[in-house]
Structures are given as structure tokens and as C-alpha cells.
Design a protein around this motif. Structure first.
Motif, short mmCIF file in Angstrom:
data_model
loop_
_atom_site.label_atom_id
_atom_site.label_comp_id
_atom_site.label_asym_id
_atom_site.label_seq_id
_atom_site.Cartn_x
_atom_site.Cartn_y
_atom_site.Cartn_z
N ALA A 1 0.83 3.83 -3.13
CA ALA A 1 0.44 5.22 -2.87
C ALA A 1 1.45 6.19 -3.45
O ALA A 1 1.09 7.26 -3.93
CB ALA A 1 0.28 5.45 -1.37
N ARG B 1 0.89 6.40 -7.17
CA ARG B 1 -0.29 7.24 -7.40
C ARG B 1 0.06 8.72 -7.24
O ARG B 1 -0.37 9.58 -8.03
CB ARG B 1 -1.38 6.84 -6.41
CG ARG B 1 -2.72 7.55 -6.58
CD ARG B 1 -3.70 6.94 -5.60
NE ARG B 1 -4.95 7.69 -5.55
CZ ARG B 1 -5.96 7.38 -4.73
NH1 ARG B 1 -5.85 6.35 -3.93
NH2 ARG B 1 -7.06 8.10 -4.72
N THR B 2 0.87 9.03 -6.23
CA THR B 2 1.31 10.40 -6.00
C THR B 2 2.15 10.92 -7.16
O THR B 2 2.00 12.07 -7.59
CB THR B 2 2.11 10.48 -4.68
OG1 THR B 2 1.24 10.20 -3.58
CG2 THR B 2 2.72 11.86 -4.48
N HIS C 1 0.83 -1.21 0.00
CA HIS C 1 0.00 0.00 0.00
C HIS C 1 0.87 1.26 0.00
O HIS C 1 0.47 2.28 -0.56
CB HIS C 1 -0.96 0.00 1.19
CG HIS C 1 -0.34 0.17 2.53
ND1 HIS C 1 0.10 -0.89 3.29
CD2 HIS C 1 -0.05 1.29 3.25
CE1 HIS C 1 0.60 -0.44 4.42
NE2 HIS C 1 0.54 0.88 4.43
N VAL D 1 -5.13 0.61 -4.16
CA VAL D 1 -4.50 1.85 -3.71
C VAL D 1 -4.03 2.69 -4.89
O VAL D 1 -4.22 3.91 -4.92
CB VAL D 1 -3.31 1.56 -2.77
CG1 VAL D 1 -2.61 2.85 -2.36
CG2 VAL D 1 -3.78 0.80 -1.54
N SER E 1 4.55 7.30 2.12
CA SER E 1 3.67 7.82 1.07
C SER E 1 3.27 9.26 1.34
O SER E 1 3.13 10.06 0.41
CB SER E 1 2.43 6.94 0.92
OG SER E 1 1.67 6.92 2.12
#
Length: 225
Positions: free
Chosen positions: A48, A51-52, A44, A76, A168
């Protein structure tokens, strides 16, 4: 080299809105900054960060796998892994060294993120140089090798009792800060025309269901003409 005729054929499977979105996102992508994840074992957290990176327009994420295998949680990452260029280093015990050498050859300075070194606070960071931000394994942080070879250290100012942030969260704070400043600067931070074209072609293919079969059909038709 991109097959322009094939690209034109594949674009026929996409809406104009989708194609416009790709080009808009590409105009905001950068390789001026990149992210390195060293031995992140919680899926996760790694997901993350991916994704960021997508959210703030950082195109490449490098994952070092010395002890742990990097895994992406689709729940996630929310599909962001499709649009990010991920490079994995997992062939031997010197994966950290291999990654750092590769990045240096690409013109990056190595910046270790750590709460234990005050050499540079985030708001004071010089964004003019190409930089690779290294985030280390949960709890222990970056390895001794990264600390030894780093060109600099970066710290997020904190005033509470807790001395560290989740990886994250730290990545989100750092990337938001540096990319916001980057886009307000006169630095040539955007991708090259070639890089945009290659990514656009890749994204078009990834957006089409059964893309491999469609391309095989296209090539068969070309042969028969």
C-alpha cells in the motif's frame, strides 16, 4: 547510456497515448522526498505504501530487511511496483545503518515518523530540504537506531483516543501533504533530464510483452546488417 536507436525501435510497440502518459507522469515525479520502510512484515502494508508513493509521484522506496523480508502484494499494489524504483537493504545486520548512510550521501535528511514525539507536526514541516521519511515495523515503529540517527521527527496531529495510524494510512497522509506543498513551491523538485530518460527507457521495456526476446531479435538484426 541509453541506446537511442533501440529505444526508438521499442517505442514502435507502444501507442502514442501510452508514450504521452509516461512523459506526463515523469514530469510529476520527484526524488526530493523518498520513503524508507524498516522491517515491515505485512505485505499489504508495504504494498500500500508503494502504491501511495506512485500516486503522489515519489519515485524511490527504500526497504530495510533486518528481521523480515519485504514482500509486495500485487493485489494491493495494483501494478505500481513496476513504476517505482525500489532499493533493498538486506545483506547484513546493519541494513538500517547502511540505508541511512546511503541516503545521507545522497543529500537527504532522515525524518523518523512517530506519534510519540512532538518536535514537528506535519503542517509545520519544512519541505525545502530533501527528506527521507522512515516508517517502522508495525506496532513498535522505527528502531532505536533510527531514533538516534534521525535529523528530525514528524508527527501527524491526532485528537482521538487512538494514538497511532496504520503505516500505509500514515504514509498516505504525509506524502499527500508534503508533495502538494512541494508542487506549489519554487523548489526545484522534478527529476533531472537524465533521470527522466532512464526511467522512460525502463518503463518502455516493462510495458512490452516479451521485451527481452524482442530486444534480442533487434540486436541480431543489427549484427546481420
Amino acid at each position: 547510456m541509453i541506446d537511442a536507436q533501440l529505444l526508438n525501435y521499442l517505442e514502435g510497440f507502444l501507442t502514442d497515448k501510452r508514450k504521452h502518459l509516461f512523459k506526463k507522469v515523469l514530469d510529476n515525479r520527484t526524488n526530493h522526498f523518498t520513503v524508507v520502510l524498516e522491517d515491515i512484515y505485512q505485505a499489504h502494508n508495504a504494498s500500500a505504501v508503494v502504491r501511495t508513493a506512485d500516486i503522489f509521484g515519489v519515485q524511490e522506496v527504500h526497504t530495510i530487511e533486518n528481521k523480515y523480508t519485504n514482500r509486495v502484494s500485487r493485489h494491493v499494489a495494483k501494478g505500481s511496483q513496476k513504476w517505482i524504483t525500489s532499493k533493498r537493504y538486506n545483506t547484513d545486520g546493519d541494513n538500517t545503518k547502511t540505508c541511512l548512510n546511503h541516503l545521507r550521501n545522497q543529500g537527504y535528511q532522515i525524518i523518523a515518523t512517530t506519534p510519540h514525539n512532538d518536535s514537528c507536526l506535519l503542517h509545520e514541516f519544512d519541505i525545502t530540504k530533501k527528506s527521507a521519511f522512515v516508517f517502522g515495523v508495525e506496532a513498535n515503529g522505527v528502531s532505536d537506531l533510527v531514533k538516534e540517527q534521525a535529523d528530525g521527527f514528524l508527527k501527524i496531529p491526532m485528537v482521538g483516543f487512538t494514538e497511532s495510524l496504520n503505516i500505509s494510512v500514515a504514509a498516505a497522509i504525509i506524502l499527500q501533504e508534503v508533495t502538494t506543498k512541494l508542487r506549489k513551491s519554487n523548489i526545484a523538485w522534478q527529476l533531472s533530464t537524465k533521470e527522466k530518460e532512464e526511467l522512460y527507457f525502463d518503463w518502455v521495456q516493462k510495458s512490452i510483452k516479451n521485451s527481452a526476446k524482442i530486444q534480442a531479435h533487434y540486436h541480431q538484426e543489427i549484427k546481420e546488417k
